[in-house]
Motif scaffolding. Structure first.
Motif: not given
Ligand code: MN
Length: 235
Positions: A67-73, A43-48
């Motif tokens: 949310h983006y940099t801590k939880h999702h990562t 899985f990769t994290q999509d760019r916002l």
């Protein structure tokens, strides 16, 4: 594998034929395993498609950033660890979700967390919009009106007990509103309903700005829903 290869390289010369043949097979086997590992699902994290502050005042910049940099990562990192640890051979996220009952809670929770948040980021935009006609017609046919749909969705989101998500899904051509707990999503299990829209109702998604007022978060969230993207997801 590197150790095996080194061993073969250092000892290959001078070994009797049978031993050498065995070693060569080992090299092929190691190479096949490496190819498998490279093909392995990850899985990769999509760019916002917007900055942290662009959804304010409805979703504040600090909430977005954490949310983006801590939880999702963290979900992304953990699911990829679990995929390797559990030797998952599924080729797509969709296949993994279908068979999710075969895997650990760690894999289930983090695979959901990884996928759900990419879906959530993509479902939002700072540009104000309304549902395109085909989507609007389906919503009206299913729920009576756009307002009634929003009321039913908000009701489901506000009353969902504890952490989870509320979704608009397409199931065999019929729209439904459902909620899932933790990081589960509508693709999990054999039925695989198609998610059209999803709202994160975990406290981490709103607590900094709204504290206990989930209802206010849900009402404000309508201002940032990316309706063109939702319409694209219709089969
Ligand atoms: Mn979340």
């Amino acid at each position: 594998m590197l150790t095996r290869r080194k061993f073969i390289k250092n000892t290959g010369k001078g070994l009797v034929g049978t031993m050498l043949a065995g070693s060569l097979l080992d090299v092929e086997e190691a190479s096949a395993l490496e190819n498998e590992a490279q093909k392995r699902l990850s899985f990769t994290q999509d760019r916002l498609m917007y900055t942290y502050k662009d959804l304010a005042p409805y979703i504040d910049a600090l909430t977005m950033e954490i949310h983006y940099t801590k939880h999702h990562t963290a979900y992304i990192k953990s699911v990829n660890e679990a995929i390797i640890a559990e030797n998952v051979m599924e080729q797509t996220g969709r296949d993994l979700f279908k068979d999710v009952a075969s895997y650990s809670d760690k894999l289930r929770n983090n695979a959901g967390g990884a996928w759900n948040h990419n879906f959530f980021w993509e479902s939002m935009t700072p540009k104000v919009g309304t549902p395109p006609s085909k989507l609007a017609d389906m919503i009206q046919a299913t729920f009576g009106s756009f307002e009634q749909f929003k009321e039913q969705f908000a009701q489901a989101a506000v009353t969902h007990f504890g952490s989870g998500w509320t979704w608009l899904v397409d199931h065999k051509g019929k729209m439904e509103i459902i909620s899932t707990s933790n990081q589960d999503n509508p693709l999990m299990g054999p039925a695989q309903k198609t998610p059209l829209l999803g709202l994160d109702v975990w406290e981490h998604a709103y607590y900094l700005k709204y504290q206990n007022r989930r209802s206010e978060y849900v009402q404000n969230w309508w201002n940032v829903v990316h309706w063109d993207k939702v319409a694209e997801r219709l089969i």
